[in-house]
Design a protein around this motif. Structure first.
Motif, PDB file in Angstrom:
ATOM      1  N   SER A 101      38.072  49.791  40.753  1.00 49.92           N
ATOM      2  CA  SER A 101      39.399  49.873  40.120  1.00 49.92           C
ATOM      3  C   SER A 101      39.936  48.517  39.693  1.00 49.92           C
ATOM      4  CB  SER A 101      40.412  50.560  41.066  1.00 49.92           C
ATOM      5  OG  SER A 101      39.990  51.871  41.346  1.00 49.92           O
ATOM      6  N   LYS A 102      39.081  47.502  39.696  1.00 46.60           N
ATOM      7  CA  LYS A 102      39.469  46.169  39.235  1.00 46.60           C
ATOM      8  C   LYS A 102      38.839  45.904  37.861  1.00 46.60           C
ATOM      9  CE  LYS A 102      40.043  44.309  43.902  1.00 46.60           C
ATOM     10  NZ  LYS A 102      39.589  43.296  44.895  1.00 46.60           N
ATOM     11  N   PRO A 103      39.379  44.928  37.127  1.00 39.24           N
ATOM     12  CA  PRO A 103      38.896  44.727  35.758  1.00 39.24           C
ATOM     13  C   PRO A 103      37.497  44.121  35.688  1.00 39.24           C
ATOM     14  CG  PRO A 103      40.534  43.067  36.328  1.00 39.24           C
ATOM     15  CD  PRO A 103      40.523  44.044  37.447  1.00 39.24           C
ATOM     16  N   VAL A 104      36.683  44.700  34.816  1.00 41.42           N
ATOM     17  CA  VAL A 104      35.353  44.177  34.498  1.00 41.42           C
ATOM     18  C   VAL A 104      35.421  43.581  33.098  1.00 41.42           C
ATOM     19  CG1 VAL A 104      32.975  44.829  33.946  1.00 41.42           C
ATOM     20  CG2 VAL A 104      34.083  45.776  35.970  1.00 41.42           C
TER      21      VAL A 104
ATOM     22  N   GLN B 295      25.741  43.806  43.724  1.00 41.73           N
ATOM     23  CA  GLN B 295      26.999  43.742  44.468  1.00 41.73           C
ATOM     24  C   GLN B 295      27.888  42.597  43.996  1.00 41.73           C
ATOM     25  OE1 GLN B 295      25.515  43.476  48.493  1.00 41.73           O
ATOM     26  NE2 GLN B 295      25.335  45.696  48.719  1.00 41.73           N
ATOM     27  N   GLY B 296      27.331  41.711  43.148  1.00 47.94           N
ATOM     28  CA  GLY B 296      28.093  40.568  42.659  1.00 47.94           C
ATOM     29  C   GLY B 296      28.988  40.866  41.473  1.00 47.94           C
ATOM     30  N   GLY B 297      28.997  42.126  41.006  1.00 42.82           N
ATOM     31  CA  GLY B 297      29.803  42.459  39.829  1.00 42.82           C
ATOM     32  C   GLY B 297      29.058  42.133  38.548  1.00 42.82           C
ATOM     33  N   GLY B 298      29.805  41.946  37.442  1.00 40.05           N
ATOM     34  CA  GLY B 298      29.130  41.635  36.192  1.00 40.05           C
ATOM     35  C   GLY B 298      30.012  41.778  34.970  1.00 40.05           C
ATOM     36  N   PHE B 299      29.382  41.749  33.794  1.00 41.63           N
ATOM     37  CA  PHE B 299      30.094  41.903  32.521  1.00 41.63           C
ATOM     38  C   PHE B 299      29.291  42.835  31.625  1.00 41.63           C
ATOM     39  CE2 PHE B 299      27.139  38.406  31.514  1.00 41.63           C
ATOM     40  CZ  PHE B 299      26.617  38.839  30.305  1.00 41.63           C
ATOM     41  N   VAL B 300      29.927  43.324  30.561  1.00 37.98           N
ATOM     42  CA  VAL B 300      29.212  44.046  29.510  1.00 37.98           C
ATOM     43  C   VAL B 300      29.590  43.431  28.168  1.00 37.98           C
ATOM     44  CG1 VAL B 300      28.892  46.231  30.713  1.00 37.98           C
ATOM     45  CG2 VAL B 300      31.013  45.829  29.467  1.00 37.98           C
ATOM     46  N   HIS B 301      28.652  43.503  27.226  1.00 35.78           N
ATOM     47  CA  HIS B 301      28.861  42.930  25.886  1.00 35.78           C
ATOM     48  C   HIS B 301      28.221  43.854  24.862  1.00 35.78           C
ATOM     49  CE1 HIS B 301      27.395  40.096  22.537  1.00 35.78           C
ATOM     50  NE2 HIS B 301      28.702  40.180  22.391  1.00 35.78           N
ATOM     51  N   ILE B 302      28.905  44.058  23.750  1.00 36.35           N
ATOM     52  CA  ILE B 302      28.370  44.898  22.684  1.00 36.35           C
ATOM     53  C   ILE B 302      28.508  44.188  21.348  1.00 36.35           C
ATOM     54  CG2 ILE B 302      30.571  46.131  22.393  1.00 36.35           C
ATOM     55  CD1 ILE B 302      28.904  48.631  21.661  1.00 36.35           C
ATOM     56  N   THR B 303      27.469  44.301  20.528  1.00 31.50           N
ATOM     57  CA  THR B 303      27.501  43.840  19.142  1.00 31.50           C
ATOM     58  C   THR B 303      27.219  45.048  18.268  1.00 31.50           C
ATOM     59  OG1 THR B 303      26.644  41.668  19.782  1.00 31.50           O
ATOM     60  CG2 THR B 303      26.525  42.246  17.452  1.00 31.50           C
TER      61      THR B 303
ATOM     62  N   ILE C  97      27.094  52.836  36.717  1.00 25.63           N
ATOM     63  CA  ILE C  97      26.280  51.820  37.410  1.00 25.63           C
ATOM     64  C   ILE C  97      27.078  51.124  38.515  1.00 25.63           C
ATOM     65  CG2 ILE C  97      24.835  51.423  35.386  1.00 25.63           C
ATOM     66  CD1 ILE C  97      26.287  48.711  35.038  1.00 25.63           C
ATOM     67  N   SER C  98      28.299  51.628  38.780  1.00 20.57           N
ATOM     68  CA  SER C  98      29.162  51.075  39.846  1.00 20.57           C
ATOM     69  C   SER C  98      29.425  49.588  39.647  1.00 20.57           C
ATOM     70  CB  SER C  98      28.526  51.307  41.232  1.00 20.57           C
ATOM     71  OG  SER C  98      28.298  52.678  41.457  1.00 20.57           O
ATOM     72  N   LEU C  99      29.671  49.205  38.407  1.00 23.60           N
ATOM     73  CA  LEU C  99      29.927  47.795  38.093  1.00 23.60           C
ATOM     74  C   LEU C  99      31.324  47.415  38.566  1.00 23.60           C
ATOM     75  CD1 LEU C  99      28.433  45.449  36.670  1.00 23.60           C
ATOM     76  CD2 LEU C  99      29.724  46.016  34.609  1.00 23.60           C
ATOM     77  N   THR C 100      31.415  46.256  39.220  1.00 25.07           N
ATOM     78  CA  THR C 100      32.687  45.817  39.780  1.00 25.07           C
ATOM     79  C   THR C 100      33.096  44.473  39.195  1.00 25.07           C
ATOM     80  OG1 THR C 100      31.600  44.649  41.606  1.00 25.07           O
ATOM     81  CG2 THR C 100      32.156  46.972  41.971  1.00 25.07           C
ATOM     82  N   LYS C 101      34.286  44.074  39.563  1.00 29.13           N
ATOM     83  CA  LYS C 101      34.761  42.750  39.154  1.00 29.13           C
ATOM     84  C   LYS C 101      33.824  41.672  39.700  1.00 29.13           C
ATOM     85  CE  LYS C 101      38.786  39.690  39.320  1.00 29.13           C
ATOM     86  NZ  LYS C 101      40.157  39.473  39.836  1.00 29.13           N
ATOM     87  N   LEU C 102      33.661  40.613  38.942  1.00 27.91           N
ATOM     88  CA  LEU C 102      32.722  39.549  39.267  1.00 27.91           C
ATOM     89  C   LEU C 102      33.102  38.841  40.560  1.00 27.91           C
ATOM     90  CD1 LEU C 102      30.216  38.188  37.985  1.00 27.91           C
ATOM     91  CD2 LEU C 102      31.788  36.605  36.864  1.00 27.91           C
TER      92      LEU C 102
END
Length: 1016
Positions: A567-570, A770-778, A798-803
């Motif tokens: 629930s935190k920003p990615v 578990q370290g979180g991450g980012f996504v990028h699209i072109t 993918i259960s991506l969380t804040k970095l």
């Protein structure tokens, strides 16, 4: 006519004439948004094809049929030589002067077995015509002096009185080629399968044959083949056709018509040229399959196993539809690791991995090669049996629909994707018409169009067994094939060294030592003479500044956020580009949440993680379904640069993604299949478990073999990484992930228990996720609006969380990982011994970091050093194929290197002497402006939509502020001669401080530094 046909161009109708040119054809190429004008000059026979469109990056190429009758490298040497001075530009090396001062986007020349091509491109019209002026004068009116021949081809050198050597730029270049086992092995099939043709001999030249070439043969070759009636000019871009024809007529054709040996064009000329050209081209079919055993270079005798290749001649490449059939059928066999023939070879256990260079090779004939490397003794027939058994089974059982559809998807993707492969898109586009012209075929029908793909697709649907019949035709009922076994052997290099000694003896018998020394003195005088380059046209920096501002490009990445599974920003990065209906997607996970010691596992993890299957999909099914729905899923590592400037500090403080190390998953997919692509990627990330230890072993061995085979052809890159490793954490990480440290680690990891490797991979990847991450699209704007809900779902899936924050680590933590077992760390020069006849040198020292005053001028100095002083002293005089200076973009570190260098042990001292001498030189403002223009071109070359999007991402992750970038480019454009001279002095001073030197080369006596023997 399309919109590209302006009112003015309507006078170029088929059958019309313009300024001495006859219009042979005008046709539309809607796939490439172009109108094609095909013309022939009435008096000289020169032919021109212009693809007129709205592209601002214009390209030209001069092409000549140059059949290769011997292995003496004549066509290759001529390619080098014509660029060493001409009538209008009587410099010793106008090519490097152009590299130094042009805002070109591409500048090159290439020798093939049947032709030589001279292409160049620019986005600036004035610069474009400057390039064409120099290139056209070079090919039609070269000097071809004896000194040029001695420099580029070969000469005896007495630098060591007791041990004379053969030197020459092409000679040393090809010694580098013949030091690489993969290069040698790849050439064996064609030279034996195409005996009696111009493809039998190496067009680059075999070093044991190059010294048999005479100066008289050299001159006669140019006279015979570099003629207007044997020239094809390819043009691409938005400069009007008439303007280009006028330029060709005024600058070259008028002069050719005035030459005494000019032959007026007549209809029989072309047929005679083609007859001469093809008299040695069309190969005779083999009466029965042929087996050939040869040897290749190796440091250890019979330790690695052989490379075994099966190569078929599939017939002529002249018909576009038939060629597309060959592309499709071979794609079905080898499209991805799960494709039937690829899979059968991998699973056979007969070799360590599939052989490099498998697939199609399009010459006059189309050749198809498959095989294995690392094959044990007496297994050649077994490899052949696996190939034929697989082909028979495919025909008997029929081809899987998924294999057909995935290959058609790959063709669709390649047709739709906008690419720059080491040059403009037009480079790949020009190959088909040049081949058609060279072989006397219909140029209009040569282009690989979407309609041809559709014709093949229709035939597949309408004719049952169509593809199976093609497999019968191409392979099972075609005895025109060869089986080659290439065996690694220490004796290979030993035998070539004996041949070289014999060549030296023969050359010494032909003349006296005194005469040779006299000729070498004349050559040295020629090489070191200062050129007056004022005859070369060039643009000025002021041409790129308007109202005190740089004429800049616009990159626009939006930083947004999505709600993560916590629930935190990615972080969500968005790049809007015109991608022609393809979406490029990345998801990045921070690897700096790991301990430093885990970094040594990350390269193999990245190689493995998308290629070993996931969930209920084994690696074969995963590869198949990925190829069916996407343009590919991959993973790579991205070390964390950080640009700390006053302008970027607030951005760095605001975002914790800056300067991090990443594992980045990449997906490319046509817009119609984004949902399927994202689902596959999320399944890969969620369900991978590395349980298939046999597959892990295969991947590890392939990775080890790939890096082994890359050392000799790419030794300069390994030397640079090694030299720079102690200067910063990112340099140390780069060495761990891409350098000689990786070479040693892969050797260990390939021999490990793969169960142990799997456990390590599972632990590491769990920590990374578990370290979180980012996504990028072109993607295109309309696609971005539609796809955001799918990306939101992907983030949750993918259960991506804040970095999370990175672990604390020191430079020493990473430098210690680059120590070589059994050698330890060493603070002096390092000398890595390889089983080759050629070497590489590198050194590194600190400079001025990005954003600091003077950083931009260092780039100008490095560019000038590469193209002027290093080129002269290490390439022209020293005989190395390449030498250059470059700067690390963020740290400002200075890097020197040589490539295919006959004397790498001397080159590091030459680097120092070049800096010292340059710091004492005087320069005119004009000389500096030329270097500025050449430097500036590197920063403003066009990029593909995919590259633009990825560059936007990198600038964001590295915290490169647009104001700093603009300041740097503005500082380059405003570089004065005082700035240039003072910065060269600084570089010389920097080099006297801490620096590291690395040599990768053959065993030599009297070399300082610790010797480390690479187990190749």
């Amino acid at each position: 006519m399309t919109k590209f046909m302006s009112e003015k161009n309507k006078i170029l109708q088929k059958g019309s004439t313009y300024n001495g040119f006859s219009v042979l054809n005008v046709f539309e190429l809607n796939d490439f948004h172009s109108t094609a004008f095909y013309l022939r000059h009435e008096k000289t026979g020169l032919e021109v094809l212009h693809l007129l469109n709205d592209e601002t990056e214009n390209l030209f190429s001069f092409s000549f049929r140059t059949p290769n009758f011997k292995g003496n490298g004549l066509a290759h040497i001529m390619e080098h030589s014509v660029l060493c001075g001409s009538e209008k530009y009587p410099l010793k090396d106008p090519f490097t002067q152009l590299s130094n001062q042009s805002v070109k986007t591409y500048l090159n020349a290439a020798t093939y077995a049947d032709k030589t091509v001279y292409p160049a491109s620019s986005t600036v019209e004035a610069d474009y015509f400057n390039l064409m002026s120099v290139y056209g004068d070079a090919v039609f009116f070269p000097k071809l002096s004896p000194e040029t021949f001695a420099q580029e081809a070969y000469r005896l050198d007495f630098a060591d009185e007791k041990k004379p050597s053969i030197q020459g730029v092409v000679y040393n270049e090809m010694k580098g080629v013949y030091s690489s086992f993969e290069e040698v092995a790849s050439g064996v099939p064609s030279k034996n399968l195409l005996k009696g043709t111009i493809y039998e001999k190496d067009s680059g030249g075999d070093p044991v044959e190059i010294p048999t070439l005479t100066y008289e043969e050299y001159l006669e070759f140019h006279k015979k083949w570099y003629r207007a009636e044997n020239c094809f000019v390819f043009l691409y871009g938005n400069i009007p056709t008439q303007k280009q024809l006028d330029f060709l007529q005024e600058n070259f054709l008028n002069r050719l018509q005035q030459k005494k040996d000019f032959i007026p064009w007549n209809p029989n000329v072309k047929s005679q040229i083609l007859k001469n050209h093809f008299g040695f081209v069309t190969p005779q079919n083999l009466e029965a399959p042929l087996f050939v055993k040869e040897y290749g270079p190796s440091g250890e005798e019979n330790e690695k196993g052989s490379t075994v290749l099966l190569t078929w001649n599939l017939g002529s490449s002249c018909n576009a539809f038939e060629t597309m059939e060959k592309v499709l059928v071979t794609g079905i066999l080898l499209n991805h690791d799960g494709s039937p023939l690829q899979k059968a070879l991998i699973e056979s256990g007969l070799g360590e991995d599939t052989a490099p260079g498998m697939g199609l090779n399009t010459l006059y004939s189309v050749l198809f090669t498959v095989g294995l490397r690392g094959v044990k003794k007496n297994a050649v027939e077994k490899v052949k049996d696996v190939v034929f058994k697989t082909l028979r089974e495919i025909v008997e059982k029929g081809i899987e629909k998924d294999d057909i559809d995935s290959t058609l998807m790959a063709l669709e993707f390649s047709h739709r994707e906008i690419r720059r492969s080491h040059g403009p898109y037009a480079i790949s586009l020009m190959q088909s018409p040049i081949n058609a012209w060279a072989f006397g075929n219909d140029i209009e029908k040569s282009f690989r169009l979407r309609s041809i793909i559709e014709d093949v697709r229709i035939k597949i649907q309408s004719e049952k067994g169509y593809l199976e019949q093609l497999i019968n035709k191409f392979f099972l009922n075609n005895d025109n094939y060869i089986i080659t076994e290439v065996i690694p052997s220490k004796k290979y290099n030993q035998n070539r060294e004996k041949c070289e000694k014999k060549l030296i003896e023969n050359l010494l018998k032909k003349t006296s030592v005194e005469k040779i020394k006299e000729q070498n003195a004349a050559l040295k005088s020629f090489q070191t003479k200062k050129d007056d380059s004022s005859c070369l046209p060039h643009l000025k920096p002021q041409d790129f500044i308007k109202d005190g501002k740089r004429l800049s490009d616009n990159y626009a990445l939006k930083i947004k956020t999505l709600e993560g599974s916590d629930s935190k920003p990615v972080d969500f990065f968005v790049s809007s580009e015109n991608t022609n209906g393809i979406t490029y997607f990345e998801v990045g996970f921070p690897v700096d949440v790991l301990d430093a010691k885990d970094y040594v596992w990350l390269p193999l993890l990245a190689d493995t993680i998308t290629d070993c299957g996931w969930g209920n999909l084994d690696w074969i099914k995963a590869a198949s379904i990925t190829a069916l729905n996407t343009g590919g899923i991959s993973a790579n590592l991205l070390p964390g640069e950080l640009c700390k400037t006053q302008n970027s500090l607030s951005f760095i403080n605001e975002h914790n993604f800056c300067g991090r190390d990443w594992l980045v998953f990449k997906l490319k997919v046509i817009d119609e299949k984004i949902e399927q692509g994202l689902k596959l990627l999320s399944d890969n990330i969620n369900l991978v478990d590395f349980k298939d230890t046999k597959r892990l072993k295969d991947i590890a061995i392939e990775a080890r073999n790939d890096i082994d085979s890359s050392i000799i052809p790419g030794g300069h890159q390994y030397a640079i990484l090694r030299a720079a490793r102690k200067f910063s954490k990112v340099a140390a990480v780069d060495e761990i992930w891409n350098g000689l440290t990786l070479f040693y680690n892969l050797h260990t990891q390939a021999e490990n228990s793969q169960t142990q490797n799997a456990q390590i991979f599972n632990r590491i990847f769990k920590e990374i996720k578990q370290g979180g991450g980012f996504v990028h699209i072109t993607a295109e704007e309309q696609t971005l609006k539609k796809v955001e809900p799918l990306i939101k779902k992907f983030v949750k899936d993918i259960s991506l969380t804040k970095l999370k924050e990175a672990k604390k680590s020191t430079l020493e933590d990473f430098v210690s990982l680059t120590e070589i077992q059994g050698v330890g760390d060493f603070d002096g020069d390092e000398y890595f011994v390889i089983p080759g006849q050629i070497g590489f040198a590198a050194q590194a020292f600190s400079g001025i970091a990005y954003g600091q005053k003077g950083n931009a001028v260092i780039d100008v100095c490095a560019h000038w050093l590469s193209n002027i002083l290093l080129w002269e002293r290490i390439r022209t005089v020293g005989g190395a194929y390449g030498a250059y200076c470059e700067t690390d973009s963020i740290s400002g570190r200075i890097l020197f290197a040589t490539y295919r260098d006959p004397s790498p042990e001397k080159s590091n001292d030459v680097f120092d002497s070049c800096l010292k001498d340059a710091s004492q030189m005087e320069f005119s403002q004009s000389e500096v402006e030329k270097a500025v223009m050449g430097t500036y071109s590197q920063f403003v070359a066009p990029k593909t939509p995919q590259a633009r999007g990825y560059i936007e991402l990198l600038r964001t992750l590295y915290a490169i502020d647009e104001r700093d970038r603009e300041n740097k480019l503005f500082e380059i454009l405003n570089c004065s001669k005082e700035d240039f001279k003072s910065t060269l002095k600084k570089l010389s001073d920097f080099s006297m401080q801490r620096k590291y030197r690395v040599i990768i080369g053959s065993e030599k006596d009297g070399v300082s530094g610790k010797k480390i023997y690479l187990p190749l």
